[in-house]
Enzyme design. Structure first.
Site, PDB file in Angstrom:
ATOM      1  N   ASP A 131       0.815  -1.225   0.000  1.00 31.45           N
ATOM      2  CA  ASP A 131       0.000   0.000   0.000  1.00 31.45           C
ATOM      3  C   ASP A 131       0.843   1.267   0.000  1.00 31.45           C
ATOM      4  OD1 ASP A 131      -2.387  -1.382  -0.018  1.00 31.45           O
ATOM      5  OD2 ASP A 131      -2.613  -1.368   2.158  1.00 31.45           O
TER       6      ASP A 131
ATOM      7  N   ARG B 160       0.643   4.145  16.340  1.00 31.36           N
ATOM      8  CA  ARG B 160       0.273   5.187  15.382  1.00 31.36           C
ATOM      9  C   ARG B 160       0.470   6.614  15.904  1.00 31.36           C
ATOM     10  NH1 ARG B 160       0.789   1.004  13.164  1.00 31.36           N
ATOM     11  NH2 ARG B 160      -0.358   0.212  11.372  1.00 31.36           N
TER      12      ARG B 160
ATOM     13  N   ASP C 178      -6.604   2.577  11.874  1.00 32.10           N
ATOM     14  CA  ASP C 178      -5.326   3.279  11.785  1.00 32.10           C
ATOM     15  C   ASP C 178      -5.461   4.670  11.162  1.00 32.10           C
ATOM     16  OD1 ASP C 178      -3.814   1.338  13.079  1.00 32.10           O
ATOM     17  OD2 ASP C 178      -3.547   0.175  11.243  1.00 32.10           O
TER      18      ASP C 178
ATOM     19  N   SER D  48      -1.901  -9.536   6.133  1.00 30.89           N
ATOM     20  CA  SER D  48      -1.474  -8.164   6.389  1.00 30.89           C
ATOM     21  C   SER D  48      -0.933  -8.136   7.810  1.00 30.89           C
ATOM     22  CB  SER D  48      -2.675  -7.217   6.248  1.00 30.89           C
ATOM     23  OG  SER D  48      -2.397  -6.016   6.933  1.00 30.89           O
TER      24      SER D  48
HETATM   25  N1  ARG Z   1      -7.389  -4.295  14.606  1.00 33.57           N
HETATM   26  C1  ARG Z   1      -6.118  -3.840  15.031  1.00 33.57           C
HETATM   27  C2  ARG Z   1      -6.167  -2.410  15.463  1.00 33.57           C
HETATM   28  O1  ARG Z   1      -7.076  -1.732  15.107  1.00 33.57           O
HETATM   29  C3  ARG Z   1      -5.033  -4.147  14.056  1.00 33.57           C
HETATM   30  C4  ARG Z   1      -4.689  -3.126  13.038  1.00 33.57           C
HETATM   31  C5  ARG Z   1      -3.607  -3.629  12.150  1.00 33.57           C
HETATM   32  N2  ARG Z   1      -3.098  -2.639  11.267  1.00 33.57           N
HETATM   33  C6  ARG Z   1      -2.544  -2.921  10.079  1.00 33.57           C
HETATM   34  N3  ARG Z   1      -2.134  -1.910   9.363  1.00 33.57           N
HETATM   35  N4  ARG Z   1      -2.394  -4.134   9.645  1.00 33.57           N
HETATM   36  O2  ARG Z   1      -5.340  -1.931  16.178  1.00 33.57           O
END
Ligand code: ARG
Length: 401
Positions: free
Chosen positions: A15, A95, A124, A176
């Protein structure tokens, strides 16, 4: 001169690689790729070269591992924060830190915009953008994955081929993955079927409990004011401490989490996580608090933990509410110092002992042996008054309704 100068949160994955090229094309932009090492970077040169080969004007890589643990993860631990009672906030904690550093770099670089590769379906995007808004309300925010025309990863791969973007997506790695020292978040592929058991190849940090040693092993952990500082009597800096706990925990199959989760934007999703080191710490820290905190503070803190976890999950790290609760939590941690003994065995981290100079345990009060100093008669008056409302209510309960 380019129209925009954009600082992009860059991971080197599909991405964000596509995003570099897409931003240049669609915003006539100069792209500065920013990567934070939170423990996931295997080869610095590879990601550096890749970002430039993909078209970034400049590439930043910063080692934020210690800052991540000290200023973010250990604060979640002190709060006992687990989203919906289970998720140790692995991605959620990272993040705000990444976004905070991006803002600082954007200022140094006199950039005009901030960008990230998160999609419109996840948490995110919210975490990045709430941090951008809190710290740099005037900078433009661009989320290519919400805007671009690609409908699937296949279409992104086709675009990468056309644009000669170096990518490393294989059929063998359909997941992912977002990894740091606090653990790993794993999504996509077969994991989107909630009834199907996650295949072994989804797991990144832990062996299956079945393949873990058949023998128990013991670990002692020392905390100071709620922060882990020693393993088996030896002092460790945060990064080395987490690396060691992740290794031992991983070898023992500890910290696998498979849950249905409520995302902020409303979607329910199946999430798989591994947090071998963090889950050992959560267990041990909790055991110590149960020894040293007075009942009312401990009970109140459990309510705060739920809220604190929601705030982190929902991207509200840089909010006055979280900051105020952080002060409350810090106050509760003043005497959370001491040691915990943990037994590791096939996926379990079982607390088997705890001690502290601030222990509130008084054996002469609790004991059922002859050393007992507790005045049992005093309990009667307590129960009389504690039970008075029920006693008053009793005749009314008998009446027909
Ligand atoms: N569901 C989790 C969260 O919201 C995992 C997010 C994973 N992020 C990713 N870019 N693969 O924190």
């Amino acid at each position: 001169m380019a129209k925009e100068k954009i600082v992009l949160a860059y991971s080197g994955g599909l991405d964000t690689s596509v995003a570099i090229s897409w931003l240049k094309e669609n915003y006539d932009a100069e792209v500065i790729a920013y990567t934070a090492d939170l423990g996931q970077i295997k080869n610095k040169k590879v990601i550096h070269d890749k970002s430039l080969a993909t078209g970034a004007k400049r590439f930043y890589l910063e080692d934020l591992r210690e800052k991540f643990l000290k200023d973010f993860a250990f604060k979640a631990l002190a709060a006992s924060a687990l989203y919906e009672g289970k998720y140790p906030l692995i991605s959620a904690l990272s993040r705000p830190l990444i976004a905070q550093r991006m803002v600082e770099i954007a200022r140094e670089e006199k950039a005009t915009a901030l960008a990230h590769g998160a999609t419109g379906k996840g948490n995110d995007q919210v975490r990045f953008e709430l941090t951008f808004k809190a710290l740099a309300p005037n900078l433009k925010i661009i989320a290519p994955a919400r805007e671009w025309e690609f409908k699937s990863r296949e279409e992104e791969i086709a675009y990468s081929k056309k644009k000669k973007i170096p990518i490393s997506v294989t059929k063998k790695n359909p997941y992912s993955i977002d990894r740091n020292l606090w653990g790993v978040s794993i999504e996509c592929g077969i994991l989107e079927e909630p009834w199907k058991e996650p295949p072994e190849d989804a797991y990144q940090m832990t062996v299956s409990p079945k393949r873990a040693p058949n023998k128990e092993s013991y670990l002692s952990l020392e905390f100071e004011k709620g922060i882990p500082i020693k393993i088996n009597g030896k002092k460790y800096q945060p990064v080395a401490l987490m690396e060691k706990l992740n290794k031992i925990g991983g070898e023992n199959g500890i910290g696998r989490i498979d849950i249905m989760e409520n995302r902020l934007i409303g979607i329910k999703s199946r999430e798989v996580y591994e947090a071998p080191g963090a889950m050992i710490l959560y267990n041990a820290h909790d055991a110590l608090e149960r020894l040293v905190l007075d009942r009312e503070t401990f009970h109140h803190k459990r309510l705060i933990a739920e809220r604190y976890g929601q705030l982190i999950y929902n991207g509200l790290w840089f909010s006055p509410e979280r900051e105020a609760l952080e002060k409350f939590i810090a106050q509760t941690q003043k005497r959370v110092s001491g040691s915990v003994r943990v037994k590791l065995y096939k996926g379990n981290a079982i607390v088997v002992g705890r001690k502290s100079p601030y222990s509130l345990y008084q054996k002469d009060l609790a004991t059922y042996s002859k050393e007992d100093i507790f005045d049992q008669k005093s309990a009667q008056g307590f129960i009389d008054l504690f039970g008075l409302p029920l006693k008053i209510m009793a005749p009314a309960r008998k009446k027909k309704k």
